[in-house]
Design a protein around this motif. Structure first.
Motif, mmCIF file in Angstrom:
data_model
loop_
_atom_site.group_PDB
_atom_site.id
_atom_site.type_symbol
_atom_site.label_atom_id
_atom_site.label_comp_id
_atom_site.label_asym_id
_atom_site.label_seq_id
_atom_site.Cartn_x
_atom_site.Cartn_y
_atom_site.Cartn_z
ATOM 1 N N LEU A 1 0.991 -0.920 0.578
ATOM 2 C CA LEU A 1 0.167 0.123 -0.102
ATOM 3 C C LEU A 1 0.643 1.231 0.015
ATOM 4 O O LEU A 1 0.906 2.647 -0.517
ATOM 5 C CB LEU A 1 -0.734 0.408 1.144
ATOM 6 N N ILE A 2 2.120 1.442 0.521
ATOM 7 C CA ILE A 2 2.879 2.383 0.718
ATOM 8 C C ILE A 2 3.471 3.157 -0.687
ATOM 9 O O ILE A 2 2.938 3.587 -1.131
ATOM 10 C CB ILE A 2 4.464 2.252 1.045
ATOM 11 N N LEU A 3 3.752 2.078 -1.571
ATOM 12 C CA LEU A 3 4.139 1.816 -2.644
ATOM 13 C C LEU A 3 3.409 2.596 -3.630
ATOM 14 O O LEU A 3 2.859 2.999 -4.762
ATOM 15 C CB LEU A 3 5.103 0.230 -3.405
ATOM 16 N N ALA A 4 1.716 1.301 -3.641
ATOM 17 C CA ALA A 4 0.599 1.984 -4.378
ATOM 18 C C ALA A 4 0.216 3.324 -3.886
ATOM 19 O O ALA A 4 -0.248 4.742 -5.229
ATOM 20 C CB ALA A 4 -0.179 1.413 -3.473
ATOM 21 N N LEU A 5 0.538 4.018 -2.771
ATOM 22 C CA LEU A 5 0.317 5.693 -2.573
ATOM 23 C C LEU A 5 1.064 6.372 -3.379
ATOM 24 O O LEU A 5 0.735 7.398 -4.451
ATOM 25 C CB LEU A 5 0.719 5.504 -0.956
ATOM 26 N N GLU A 6 2.456 5.760 -3.661
ATOM 27 C CA GLU A 6 3.349 6.228 -3.896
ATOM 28 C C GLU A 6 3.760 6.700 -5.729
ATOM 29 O O GLU A 6 3.248 7.907 -6.303
ATOM 30 C CB GLU A 6 4.657 5.673 -3.649
ATOM 31 N N SER A 7 3.131 5.437 -6.477
ATOM 32 C CA SER A 7 2.488 5.268 -7.396
ATOM 33 C C SER A 7 1.566 6.413 -7.710
ATOM 34 O O SER A 7 1.110 6.710 -8.958
ATOM 35 C CB SER A 7 3.023 3.644 -7.721
ATOM 36 N N ALA A 8 0.473 6.309 -6.649
ATOM 37 C CA ALA A 8 -0.648 7.165 -7.266
ATOM 38 C C ALA A 8 -0.506 8.409 -7.337
ATOM 39 O O ALA A 8 -1.417 9.134 -8.544
ATOM 40 C CB ALA A 8 -1.987 6.593 -6.236
ATOM 41 N N ALA A 9 -0.052 9.198 -6.742
ATOM 42 C CA ALA A 9 0.793 10.693 -6.298
ATOM 43 C C ALA A 9 1.154 10.447 -7.399
ATOM 44 O O ALA A 9 1.615 11.758 -8.619
ATOM 45 C CB ALA A 9 1.456 10.784 -5.056
ATOM 46 N N THR A 10 2.118 10.234 -7.947
ATOM 47 C CA THR A 10 3.308 9.638 -9.150
ATOM 48 C C THR A 10 2.913 10.271 -10.486
ATOM 49 O O THR A 10 2.471 10.929 -11.301
ATOM 50 C CB THR A 10 4.083 9.354 -9.250
ATOM 51 N N SER A 11 1.608 9.087 -10.401
ATOM 52 C CA SER A 11 1.487 8.702 -11.734
ATOM 53 C C SER A 11 0.012 10.054 -12.195
ATOM 54 O O SER A 11 -0.343 10.522 -13.414
ATOM 55 C CB SER A 11 0.457 7.858 -12.320
ATOM 56 N N THR A 12 -0.366 11.181 -11.451
ATOM 57 C CA THR A 12 -1.157 12.053 -11.722
ATOM 58 C C THR A 12 -0.323 13.157 -12.987
ATOM 59 O O THR A 12 -1.313 13.515 -13.746
ATOM 60 C CB THR A 12 -1.953 12.940 -10.519
ATOM 61 N N GLY A 13 0.532 12.934 -13.145
ATOM 62 C CA GLY A 13 1.820 13.386 -13.825
ATOM 63 C C GLY A 13 2.055 15.296 -12.897
ATOM 64 O O GLY A 13 2.761 16.270 -14.307
ATOM 65 N N ALA A 14 1.463 14.948 -11.937
ATOM 66 C CA ALA A 14 1.480 16.901 -11.249
ATOM 67 C C ALA A 14 2.241 16.812 -10.395
ATOM 68 O O ALA A 14 2.197 16.039 -9.746
ATOM 69 C CB ALA A 14 -0.126 17.082 -10.831
ATOM 70 N N ILE A 15 2.779 17.557 -10.350
ATOM 71 C CA ILE A 15 4.500 17.874 -9.593
ATOM 72 C C ILE A 15 3.592 18.652 -8.065
ATOM 73 O O ILE A 15 4.295 18.360 -7.428
ATOM 74 C CB ILE A 15 5.147 19.033 -10.053
ATOM 75 N N ASP A 16 2.537 19.004 -7.909
ATOM 76 C CA ASP A 16 1.457 19.492 -6.959
ATOM 77 C C ASP A 16 1.302 18.468 -5.908
ATOM 78 O O ASP A 16 0.867 18.422 -4.947
ATOM 79 C CB ASP A 16 0.450 20.838 -7.255
ATOM 80 N N SER A 17 1.049 17.121 -6.676
ATOM 81 C CA SER A 17 -0.008 15.983 -5.806
ATOM 82 C C SER A 17 1.240 14.689 -5.216
ATOM 83 O O SER A 17 2.606 14.803 -5.988
ATOM 84 C CB SER A 17 -0.108 14.930 -6.888
ATOM 85 N N VAL A 18 0.930 15.375 -3.794
ATOM 86 C CA VAL A 18 1.434 14.554 -3.472
ATOM 87 C C VAL A 18 1.243 13.923 -2.468
ATOM 88 O O VAL A 18 -0.638 13.712 -1.581
ATOM 89 C CB VAL A 18 3.369 15.520 -2.278
ATOM 90 N N GLY A 19 1.792 11.938 -1.800
ATOM 91 C CA GLY A 19 1.408 11.601 -0.671
ATOM 92 C C GLY A 19 2.088 10.708 0.008
ATOM 93 O O GLY A 19 4.075 9.953 -0.475
ATOM 94 N N THR A 20 2.071 10.711 1.108
ATOM 95 C CA THR A 20 3.436 10.211 2.231
ATOM 96 C C THR A 20 2.670 9.616 3.284
ATOM 97 O O THR A 20 1.725 9.964 3.398
ATOM 98 C CB THR A 20 3.576 11.372 3.023
ATOM 99 N N VAL A 21 2.878 8.397 3.612
ATOM 100 C CA VAL A 21 3.130 7.095 4.699
ATOM 101 C C VAL A 21 3.867 7.660 5.640
ATOM 102 O O VAL A 21 5.114 7.509 5.158
ATOM 103 C CB VAL A 21 3.164 5.983 4.399
ATOM 104 N N GLY A 22 3.718 8.378 6.835
ATOM 105 C CA GLY A 22 4.702 8.677 7.925
ATOM 106 C C GLY A 22 4.527 8.318 8.571
ATOM 107 O O GLY A 22 5.291 8.575 9.767
#
Ligand SMILES: [Zn+2]
Length: 414
Positions: free
Chosen positions: A249-270
């Protein structure tokens, strides 16, 4: 409004240093948790400075403080400026305080130049921008905007189990909590000055950041329940390892935030809490806390949806149970074009360089935007460092910010 007089900020710098010394920790560390002894002394100090400047000081039932410089037409809705003076444990002295004491300095500069505002100018000190005590950020501005109801506020408790109601009354803030919410016309416009808390302005050598959007944070908690067991005795086929599921799921969030193609999308598991957390034990339970932000609410929500569907797929494939819980999902704010224009003109008039940018941290202005047009003015901070004792903004940077803020307030209040 022509600000010709040289702007000396010695007074402001010494006040910032004096405020920093009002702390629950030894200098240079600033720790000022809302309604603590240090917070109350800091409030008293700032209110004293406001009264010395001839401002009328009022407080609401949660301790939000309003210091008003009366305009020539006092019935018109005022121009607001300000920020917060509470500080997380082990913080520095510029976050928030620059917007409060810098806002006061901008008012005093205008007073000294003989400027007479048509609209009143009101300095606002928001209660508990930091989530330290009650686990929720921007408490004061949330309540002003009606985003957090009095009953929700009443239910808030700190780590010692003390409720907001008792703590605010003990701090001397009485009155009904439902009087905190402001009407949409209470302020005409609102401008918040703040350190950038990022590296861009310093790196590019730019004096002033004109904030066009404030990114919207969302936070989702994910609880994964698998099956524990002995790390040696239990063979790989048929395992229901909760942490292995969490890793996906951590990797799924990373890929979901990256795949929008927008630099302003960020996703973090802290946060990743593993139970039982022993080296020879298969993780049976995992809690993930995620932070997902964007300046576009729909795009951010698509990232959240992608993460949710990853939860379903992983749960089915691995035979674990996964539950999600939205903690908060605030909408992003778009800053007001006319205030941005006024700030741009002010920067130009003051001979300061400026650039339009996004605020990736959220601020009280995010909630003020629900009830009034807002914009934010950023100044550089060294290395982008914030929420640390070595947070630093130079007197020159602060002076430029105050200069541009003063010109902006003058233009908006005319
Ligand atoms: Zn802040």
């Amino acid at each position: 409004m022509e600000i010709r007089a040289p702007l000396s900020i010695d007074r402001l710098i010494s006040e910032l240093n004096a405020l920093a010394k009002i702390s629950a920790a030894d200098p240079p560390v600033v720790t000022r948790v809302v309604f603590s002894e240090a917070d109350l002394r800091a409030r008293a100090y700032v209110k004293g400075l406001c009264r010395e400047a001839g401002l009328d000081v009022h407080e609401d039932a949660i301790g939000n403080t309003f210091a008003r410089w009366q305009g020539a037409e006092p019935n018109l809705a005022p121009i607001g400026t300000g920020s917060h003076i509470d500080a997380i444990p082990n913080a520095g002295l510029y976050d928030g305080s620059v917007g409060v004491l810098g806002g006061l300095e901008a008012i005093r500069v205008l007073q000294q130049l003989g400027f007479k505002p048509r609209r009143s100018i009101e300095l606002v000190i928001f209660t508990a921008e930091e989530p330290t005590r009650f686990g929720i950020g921007c408490l004061g501005s949330r309540m002003m905007a009606g985003v957090l109801s009095p009953s929700q506020a009443n239910a808030l408790r700190d780590k010692e189990g003390r409720n907001l109601e008792d703590l605010r009354r003990e701090a001397g803030f009485n009155g009904a909590l439902d009087s905190v919410q402001l009407s949409a016309g209470r302020f005409h416009q609102f401008v918040e000055m703040h350190i950038e808390q990022g590296p861009i302005l310093e790196q590019e050598g730019i004096d002033i950041g004109l904030v066009t959007h404030i990114a919207a944070p969302a936070s989702m908690r994910i609880l994964i329940e698998g099956e524990g067991g002995h790390a040696g005795g239990r063979l790989m086929p048929g395992r229901k390892d909760a942490l292995a599921a969490g890793a996906e799921l951590i990797l799924a969030l990373e890929s979901a935030a990256t795949s929008t193609g927008a630099i302003d999308s960020v996703g973090t598991v802290g946060v990743c809490e593993v139970f039982p957390g022993a080296v020879n034990s298969i993780p049976s339970r995992v809690r993930l806390e995620t932070d997902i932000r964007d300046i576009d609410a729909a795009r951010r929500d698509r990232v959240i949806e992608n993460l949710r569907s990853a939860c379903e797929q992983v749960a089915t494939r691995r035979g674990v149970s996964i539950q999600t819980e939205m903690i908060n999902a605030d909408p992003p704010a778009t800053c007001d074009p006319s205030i941005l224009h006024a700030m741009e003109q002010a920067a130009q008039g003051a001979g300061k360089s400026s650039k339009r940018m996004v605020s990736r941290a959220y601020h009280d202005s995010l909630f003020m935007a629900r009830i009034t047009p807002v914009a934010m003015l950023f100044i550089p901070c060294r290395g982008g460092v914030s929420h640390r004792p070595d947070e630093y903004a130079s007197p020159v940077w602060i002076g430029s910010g105050v200069h541009v803020l003063a010109r902006t307030l003058a233009a908006l209040a005319s």
